[in-house]
Write a protein that holds these residues in place. Structure first.
Motif, PDB file in Angstrom:
ATOM      1  N   TYR A  36       0.809  -1.220   0.000  1.00 59.71           N
ATOM      2  CA  TYR A  36       0.000   0.000   0.000  1.00 59.71           C
ATOM      3  C   TYR A  36       0.846   1.276   0.000  1.00 59.71           C
ATOM      4  O   TYR A  36       0.311   2.375   0.073  1.00 59.71           O
ATOM      5  CB  TYR A  36      -0.969  -0.004   1.197  1.00 59.71           C
ATOM      6  CG  TYR A  36      -1.899  -1.190   1.145  1.00 59.71           C
ATOM      7  CD1 TYR A  36      -2.862  -1.301   0.148  1.00 59.71           C
ATOM      8  CD2 TYR A  36      -1.771  -2.228   2.060  1.00 59.71           C
ATOM      9  CE1 TYR A  36      -3.692  -2.416   0.078  1.00 59.71           C
ATOM     10  CE2 TYR A  36      -2.604  -3.345   1.997  1.00 59.71           C
ATOM     11  CZ  TYR A  36      -3.555  -3.428   1.000  1.00 59.71           C
ATOM     12  OH  TYR A  36      -4.372  -4.527   0.926  1.00 59.71           O
ATOM     13  N   ALA A  38       2.584   2.795  -2.461  1.00 58.24           N
ATOM     14  CA  ALA A  38       2.334   3.693  -3.596  1.00 58.24           C
ATOM     15  C   ALA A  38       1.001   4.418  -3.434  1.00 58.24           C
ATOM     16  O   ALA A  38       0.902   5.621  -3.699  1.00 58.24           O
ATOM     17  CB  ALA A  38       2.368   2.914  -4.913  1.00 58.24           C
ATOM     18  N   ALA A  39      -0.025   3.710  -2.981  1.00 61.20           N
ATOM     19  CA  ALA A  39      -1.334   4.334  -2.778  1.00 61.20           C
ATOM     20  C   ALA A  39      -1.253   5.406  -1.700  1.00 61.20           C
ATOM     21  O   ALA A  39      -1.798   6.510  -1.858  1.00 61.20           O
ATOM     22  CB  ALA A  39      -2.378   3.279  -2.406  1.00 61.20           C
ATOM     23  N   ARG A  41       1.397   7.110  -0.771  1.00 62.66           N
ATOM     24  CA  ARG A  41       2.175   8.224  -1.322  1.00 62.66           C
ATOM     25  C   ARG A  41       1.322   9.068  -2.264  1.00 62.66           C
ATOM     26  O   ARG A  41       1.326  10.289  -2.195  1.00 62.66           O
ATOM     27  CB  ARG A  41       3.417   7.679  -2.029  1.00 62.66           C
ATOM     28  CG  ARG A  41       4.415   8.736  -2.416  1.00 62.66           C
ATOM     29  CD  ARG A  41       5.749   8.184  -2.953  1.00 62.66           C
ATOM     30  NE  ARG A  41       5.722   6.871  -3.563  1.00 62.66           N
ATOM     31  CZ  ARG A  41       6.115   5.739  -2.970  1.00 62.66           C
ATOM     32  NH1 ARG A  41       6.555   5.745  -1.744  1.00 62.66           N
ATOM     33  NH2 ARG A  41       6.068   4.595  -3.609  1.00 62.66           N
ATOM     34  N   SER A  42       0.555   8.423  -3.125  1.00 68.04           N
ATOM     35  CA  SER A  42      -0.251   9.175  -4.094  1.00 68.04           C
ATOM     36  C   SER A  42      -1.371   9.956  -3.432  1.00 68.04           C
ATOM     37  O   SER A  42      -1.877  10.921  -4.000  1.00 68.04           O
ATOM     38  CB  SER A  42      -0.803   8.249  -5.179  1.00 68.04           C
ATOM     39  OG  SER A  42      -1.823   7.432  -4.655  1.00 68.04           O
ATOM     40  N   HIS A  43      -1.743   9.572  -2.208  1.00 64.88           N
ATOM     41  CA  HIS A  43      -2.768  10.311  -1.450  1.00 64.88           C
ATOM     42  C   HIS A  43      -2.135  11.282  -0.453  1.00 64.88           C
ATOM     43  O   HIS A  43      -2.819  11.812   0.419  1.00 64.88           O
ATOM     44  CB  HIS A  43      -3.704   9.335  -0.726  1.00 64.88           C
ATOM     45  CG  HIS A  43      -4.701   8.713  -1.646  1.00 64.88           C
ATOM     46  ND1 HIS A  43      -4.396   7.625  -2.446  1.00 64.88           N
ATOM     47  CD2 HIS A  43      -5.986   9.031  -1.920  1.00 64.88           C
ATOM     48  CE1 HIS A  43      -5.459   7.305  -3.154  1.00 64.88           C
ATOM     49  NE2 HIS A  43      -6.436   8.136  -2.862  1.00 64.88           N
ATOM     50  N   GLY A  44      -0.821  11.483  -0.560  1.00 63.88           N
ATOM     51  CA  GLY A  44      -0.137  12.455   0.294  1.00 63.88           C
ATOM     52  C   GLY A  44       0.162  11.970   1.691  1.00 63.88           C
ATOM     53  O   GLY A  44       0.488  12.762   2.566  1.00 63.88           O
ATOM     54  N   LEU A  62      -7.644   4.231  -0.164  1.00 65.54           N
ATOM     55  CA  LEU A  62      -6.374   3.584  -0.503  1.00 65.54           C
ATOM     56  C   LEU A  62      -6.575   2.192  -1.103  1.00 65.54           C
ATOM     57  O   LEU A  62      -5.603   1.539  -1.463  1.00 65.54           O
ATOM     58  CB  LEU A  62      -5.486   3.487   0.736  1.00 65.54           C
ATOM     59  CG  LEU A  62      -5.063   4.805   1.371  1.00 65.54           C
ATOM     60  CD1 LEU A  62      -4.314   4.545   2.670  1.00 65.54           C
ATOM     61  CD2 LEU A  62      -4.220   5.630   0.424  1.00 65.54           C
TER      62      LEU A  62
END
Length: 147
Positions: A36, A38-39, A41-44, A62
């Motif tokens: 999880y 990358a998810a 990170r992509s959501h800050g 996520l």
């Protein structure tokens, strides 16, 4: 015979005294849910304080599998207690909520912590930029242009 001992209480005590991870990614790896990263990170969700504030709604965003939610949320709750015991602020409204606690955590970050989070390359780039901008003083008194 013997040897096992401790059980859940012993595991919990060991977890509470263990060094804290520095980032959300480190924490996800430590609890065995690195899939999880990358998810998050992509959501800050980069800061450990934000990982500690994860909610069921964040798990939805996520795309955390139902089988992993219990481990993620119980680990986040334990992480929040450990951070608070060390004087760190943990947002109360969930990691993915950009109003209130989430924004407050980011506002409190120092530039040094942000650079540390980005890694060594960013720190080297920042150091080079500071050197180019004349941060070290001295020089030949010219206007800085060279032809």
């Amino acid at each position: 015979g013997g040897g096992g001992g401790g059980g859940a209480a012993g595991d919990r005590a060991a977890a509470e005294s263990a060094p804290l991870p520095r980032t959300a990614a480190e924490w996800l790896r430590a609890i065995g849910l690195q899939q999880y990263e990358a998810a998050a990170r992509s959501h800050g969700i980069l800061r450990i304080e934000l990982a500690a504030a994860l909610t069921d709604a964040d798990c939805e965003r996520l795309k955390v599998a139902p089988r992993d939610r219990t481990r993620l949320l119980s680990s986040a709750a334990l992480l929040a207690k450990r951070l608070e015991a060390r004087g760190k602020r943990v947002p109360r409204s969930g990691a993915g909520d950009t109003s209130g606690g989430y924004a407050a955590v980011y506002e409190e970050l120092s530039a040094a912590e942000e650079m540390e989070e980005l890694g060594d390359d960013a720190g080297a780039l920042a150091g080079a930029a500071t050197a180019r901008s004349g941060g070290g003083g001295g020089g030949d008194g010219g206007d800085g242009s060279r032809r």
